[in-house]
Write a protein that holds these residues in place. Sequence first.
Motif, short mmCIF file in Angstrom:
data_model
loop_
_atom_site.label_atom_id
_atom_site.label_comp_id
_atom_site.label_asym_id
_atom_site.label_seq_id
_atom_site.Cartn_x
_atom_site.Cartn_y
_atom_site.Cartn_z
N PHE A 155 7.99 9.89 -22.69
CA PHE A 155 7.36 10.75 -21.77
C PHE A 155 8.11 10.98 -20.34
CE2 PHE A 155 3.75 9.13 -24.35
CZ PHE A 155 2.86 10.28 -24.66
N THR A 156 8.07 12.24 -20.06
CA THR A 156 8.39 12.57 -18.67
C THR A 156 7.17 12.62 -17.64
OG1 THR A 156 10.14 13.93 -19.41
CG2 THR A 156 9.64 14.18 -17.12
N THR A 157 7.44 11.78 -16.64
CA THR A 157 6.36 11.66 -15.63
C THR A 157 6.60 12.33 -14.35
OG1 THR A 157 5.88 9.39 -16.53
CG2 THR A 157 4.56 9.96 -14.53
N TYR A 158 5.17 13.03 -13.99
CA TYR A 158 5.16 13.75 -12.63
C TYR A 158 3.75 13.31 -12.11
CZ TYR A 158 7.60 17.17 -15.68
OH TYR A 158 8.72 17.63 -16.45
N LYS A 159 4.24 12.21 -10.83
CA LYS A 159 2.95 11.77 -10.16
C LYS A 159 3.33 11.42 -8.68
CE LYS A 159 3.77 6.91 -11.37
NZ LYS A 159 3.25 5.61 -11.87
N GLY A 160 4.63 11.76 -8.14
CA GLY A 160 4.76 11.61 -6.88
C GLY A 160 4.85 10.27 -6.58
N THR A 161 4.67 10.00 -5.20
CA THR A 161 4.90 8.75 -4.70
C THR A 161 3.17 8.32 -4.13
OG1 THR A 161 5.12 9.58 -2.61
CG2 THR A 161 7.08 8.70 -4.03
N PRO A 162 2.65 7.60 -5.07
CA PRO A 162 0.97 7.40 -4.79
C PRO A 162 0.86 6.61 -3.54
CG PRO A 162 1.58 7.19 -7.40
CD PRO A 162 2.77 7.19 -6.40
N LEU A 163 1.39 5.45 -3.28
CA LEU A 163 1.08 4.55 -2.08
C LEU A 163 1.41 5.35 -0.96
CD1 LEU A 163 1.64 1.11 -3.84
CD2 LEU A 163 -0.64 2.30 -3.60
N LEU A 164 2.27 6.10 -0.88
CA LEU A 164 2.99 6.51 0.33
C LEU A 164 2.55 8.09 0.65
CD1 LEU A 164 6.87 5.24 0.16
CD2 LEU A 164 4.85 4.49 1.48
N SER A 165 1.70 8.42 -0.50
CA SER A 165 0.97 9.94 -0.33
C SER A 165 -0.04 9.92 0.68
CB SER A 165 0.52 10.48 -1.62
OG SER A 165 -0.46 9.62 -2.11
N PHE A 166 -0.51 11.15 1.13
CA PHE A 166 -1.60 11.10 2.02
C PHE A 166 -3.02 10.57 1.42
CE2 PHE A 166 -5.41 13.56 2.76
CZ PHE A 166 -5.77 13.26 4.13
N ARG A 167 -3.28 10.85 0.15
CA ARG A 167 -4.34 10.19 -0.49
C ARG A 167 -4.17 8.75 -0.69
NH1 ARG A 167 -8.37 13.76 -0.89
NH2 ARG A 167 -7.64 15.89 -0.84
N GLY A 168 -2.81 8.25 -0.92
CA GLY A 168 -2.90 6.74 -1.24
C GLY A 168 -3.07 6.04 0.27
N ILE A 169 -2.41 6.54 1.30
CA ILE A 169 -2.37 6.15 2.57
C ILE A 169 -4.01 6.20 3.15
CG2 ILE A 169 -1.95 6.22 5.00
CD1 ILE A 169 0.89 7.19 4.07
N SER A 170 -4.72 7.23 2.95
CA SER A 170 -6.05 7.07 3.62
C SER A 170 -6.93 6.64 2.77
CB SER A 170 -6.41 9.00 3.44
OG SER A 170 -6.58 9.30 1.91
N LEU A 171 -6.55 6.14 1.59
CA LEU A 171 -7.59 5.37 0.76
C LEU A 171 -7.34 3.98 1.17
CD1 LEU A 171 -7.86 5.57 -3.13
CD2 LEU A 171 -7.90 3.58 -1.96
N TRP A 172 -6.27 3.37 1.08
CA TRP A 172 -6.06 2.04 1.41
C TRP A 172 -6.19 1.71 2.95
CZ3 TRP A 172 -6.83 -0.80 -2.63
CH2 TRP A 172 -6.30 -0.27 -3.93
N GLY A 173 -5.63 2.74 3.77
CA GLY A 173 -5.65 2.44 5.17
C GLY A 173 -7.17 2.51 5.49
N PHE A 174 -8.23 3.51 5.02
CA PHE A 174 -9.49 3.37 5.43
C PHE A 174 -10.17 2.01 5.11
CE2 PHE A 174 -13.97 4.17 4.41
CZ PHE A 174 -14.42 4.72 5.63
N ILE A 175 -9.90 1.78 3.62
CA ILE A 175 -10.59 0.29 3.32
C ILE A 175 -10.18 -0.69 4.19
CG2 ILE A 175 -10.86 -1.22 1.44
CD1 ILE A 175 -10.76 1.36 -0.66
N LEU A 176 -8.92 -1.00 4.59
CA LEU A 176 -8.57 -1.89 5.36
C LEU A 176 -8.86 -1.95 6.77
CD1 LEU A 176 -6.31 -4.33 5.29
CD2 LEU A 176 -4.72 -2.65 6.19
N PHE A 177 -9.24 -0.82 7.10
CA PHE A 177 -9.61 -0.53 8.49
C PHE A 177 -11.06 -1.24 8.69
CE2 PHE A 177 -12.46 2.16 11.32
CZ PHE A 177 -11.86 1.91 12.82
N ILE A 178 -11.82 -0.69 7.61
CA ILE A 178 -13.21 -1.00 7.59
C ILE A 178 -13.54 -2.63 7.33
CG2 ILE A 178 -15.58 -0.98 6.15
CD1 ILE A 178 -15.20 1.49 7.90
N LEU A 179 -12.67 -3.06 6.36
CA LEU A 179 -12.80 -4.54 6.16
C LEU A 179 -12.51 -5.30 7.53
CD1 LEU A 179 -11.19 -4.97 2.71
CD2 LEU A 179 -13.77 -4.87 3.50
#
Length: 295
Positions: A155-179
């Motif tokens: 397989f050839t994979t197309y997925k960008g850089t998940p943890l450093l993407s806008f979605r990844g940062i907003s997901l983990w950043g928001f949860i970390l901020f709330i906690l």
Amino acid sequence: MAFGSLFFFGMGYLFMFVFQPKPGGSRTWGILFGIACIAYGIYLLYIYVKQLPVIRINYNGVTLHSPLVRQQFDWSEIESVKYTGKDSFQFALGFQMETMVVHLKDKHPIKIFYEHYANGYLIQQHVKSYYEHRHPPVFINEKSVMSHELTGELFTTYKGTPLLSFRGISLWGFILFILVLTMKDGVTSKAILPVSMVCLFWYAINSYFCFYIEVSDNYLVIKNYFVPFAGKKYRLSDIQEMAVETYPKWPNCLRVITNSFQYKVFPCGLVRDKEWKSFMGMIRKKGINMRNEAI
């Protein structure tokens, strides 16, 4: 339809019966504006219903019927059919939706916005079968791809850089901020449930936009970076068309349409433009129609 019309009905009611002019002022303009709002709400209902009639298909032809529209034509009146593609759906503002367009010999196009119908793919199946072959549909739904079928595939994979993407940062950043905010003065038992619900909701919302793509010589696999069990597997031989598309405030999405006209849309917020172009080039080389409506 409900939100659009009720908004204008509500505005009309407010201007006609709630908002009061200054002492000595006239209510004429408020009443006129309220009437205009209500009239526009009725107009929205009209154009919405007009574009979505009940559709009946049989050996003789097609009938479109609603309280506002009745039209009938037989198969010999059709000049051509475009089974997929985007066209303008008129509401408060025009926006692009997937549409089947039937061109009649009198040059009058009939637009069928099949995404609004629970069984929209059956409309396409019946029209294609009766118009092109003059017999009822013989489409067979595609069989699910089993995991063991993917063994040995490269397989050839197309997925960008998940943890450093806008979605990844907003997901983990928001949860970390709330906690951190919650734990600053200690977590009470009453706070655990609402904080958990907020975090899970935020996780689910962002995860929905984080699908990515894998392609081999024979298969297309859609996976979700944050929800491993979400996704879909396709045989390339079962796919008739794909499209890269987007919606207001959404990332680019991949629409996959199978030979039986069934479809799914996967928001792929992690895939970069460079990867999209590479993916589209690969798919076109495999002989599958690929529409680019976003990049």
